[in-house]
Write an enzyme that holds these catalytic residues in place. Structure first.
Site, PDB file in Angstrom:
ATOM      1  N   CYS A 179      61.625  39.919  15.901  1.00  0.00           N
ATOM      2  CA  CYS A 179      62.201  39.935  17.190  1.00  0.00           C
ATOM      3  C   CYS A 179      63.591  39.538  16.837  1.00  0.00           C
ATOM      4  O   CYS A 179      64.445  40.337  16.539  1.00  0.00           O
ATOM      5  CB  CYS A 179      61.644  38.774  18.282  1.00  0.00           C
ATOM      6  SG  CYS A 179      62.050  39.026  19.759  1.00  0.00           S
ATOM      7  N   HIS A 183      55.463  40.459  17.850  1.00  0.00           N
ATOM      8  CA  HIS A 183      55.309  38.947  17.397  1.00  0.00           C
ATOM      9  C   HIS A 183      53.981  39.015  16.806  1.00  0.00           C
ATOM     10  O   HIS A 183      52.916  38.263  17.230  1.00  0.00           O
ATOM     11  CB  HIS A 183      55.499  37.883  18.415  1.00  0.00           C
ATOM     12  CG  HIS A 183      56.731  37.789  19.013  1.00  0.00           C
ATOM     13  ND1 HIS A 183      57.889  36.383  18.263  1.00  0.00           N
ATOM     14  CD2 HIS A 183      57.821  38.259  19.650  1.00  0.00           C
ATOM     15  CE1 HIS A 183      58.775  36.701  18.875  1.00  0.00           C
ATOM     16  NE2 HIS A 183      58.995  37.588  19.648  1.00  0.00           N
ATOM     17  N   GLU A 223      52.903  36.862  14.414  1.00  0.00           N
ATOM     18  CA  GLU A 223      52.586  35.342  14.416  1.00  0.00           C
ATOM     19  C   GLU A 223      51.948  34.802  15.618  1.00  0.00           C
ATOM     20  O   GLU A 223      51.296  33.788  15.479  1.00  0.00           O
ATOM     21  CB  GLU A 223      53.918  34.682  14.064  1.00  0.00           C
ATOM     22  CG  GLU A 223      54.695  34.036  15.086  1.00  0.00           C
ATOM     23  CD  GLU A 223      55.584  35.222  15.641  1.00  0.00           C
ATOM     24  OE1 GLU A 223      55.529  36.429  15.287  1.00  0.00           O
ATOM     25  OE2 GLU A 223      56.490  34.835  16.416  1.00  0.00           O
TER      26      GLU A 223
END
Length: 224
Positions: free
Chosen positions: A86, A200, A202
């Site tokens: 990002c 994302h 994660e």
């Protein structure tokens, strides 16, 4: 495996990223932007999401001048692996470590939701645990995720297998969520040691939080 996660004023995903890689068994250290050197024996640098310097001027435009970025460029030039997520992707573009640029979403609205992605190329460290045409469901959260590159640049990305991920629906049909050229969600450099994506992974590492499709993406770095 030793992971260094960079932290700028306005970064807000550094602890999510640290948690994700530690969950996968990595040793993780957060590095403040004013540092001028990286720790020894770093296997991967991650530039996480957020709004570095408040996205002032342009997303990532100021972070590229931070002290730590000189060491990051040197690390990259020596073949070190870097992942930008990002805002991290935006910083890598502004730093010239990845080709192209990022524009405001075509809708002019911030987008925050799960979105499906299709794997386009997996002949790289990042996505080697996934197959071409696999579909994963990964959160996106951005205002400036409209990836742009000119026609010659796009052709070069395609010829060098640098396009990693494209936005799609749950059946794998390509769909454009933010106006990105050719539905691009993630790319790498020619040498395939620098990776950037707007979604994302994660945030998608355990079903308790809705999905664990991000595990196979991040695990690629741990698969020696």
């Amino acid at each position: 495996m030793n992971v260094a996660v960079l932290q700028f004023p306005g970064t807000n995903c550094e602890y999510d990223t640290k948690y994700a890689f530690e969950k996968l068994g990595a040793n993780v250290q957060i590095i403040w932007h004013k540092e001028s050197t990286l720790p020894q024996n770093v296997d991967l640098i991650v530039i996480p999401g957020g709004f570095s310097y408040g996205d002032y001027l342009r997303s990532g435009a100021i972070a590229r001048f931070a002290n730590i970025m000189e060491s990051v460029k040197e690390y990259a030039a020596n073949g070190g692996k870097i992942l930008g997520i990002c805002n991290g992707f935006q910083i890598l573009l502004e730093a010239g470590l990845l080709p192209g640029a990022m524009k405001r979403n075509s809708s002019l609205h911030f987008i925050s939701k799960y979105n499906h992605l299709k794997v386009i190329n997996n002949n790289n460290k990042f996505l080697n645990k996934l197959k071409v045409n696999d579909v994963v469901n990964i959160p996106i959260a951005h205002h400036d995720g409209n990836y742009f590159i000119d026609a010659n640049g796009l052709k070069e990305l395609e010829e060098n297998d640098q396009i990693l991920l494209k936005y799609c629906d749950e059946k794998g049909n390509l769909s454009n969520v933010n106006g990105s050229v050719s539905n691009i969600a993630g790319i790498c450099n020619k040498e395939k040691n620098i990776y950037g994506l707007m979604p994302h992974p994660e945030r998608a590492i355990e079903t308790l939080l809705g999905c664990d499709d991000g595990v196979k993406m991040l695990e690629g770095f741990l698969n020696n």
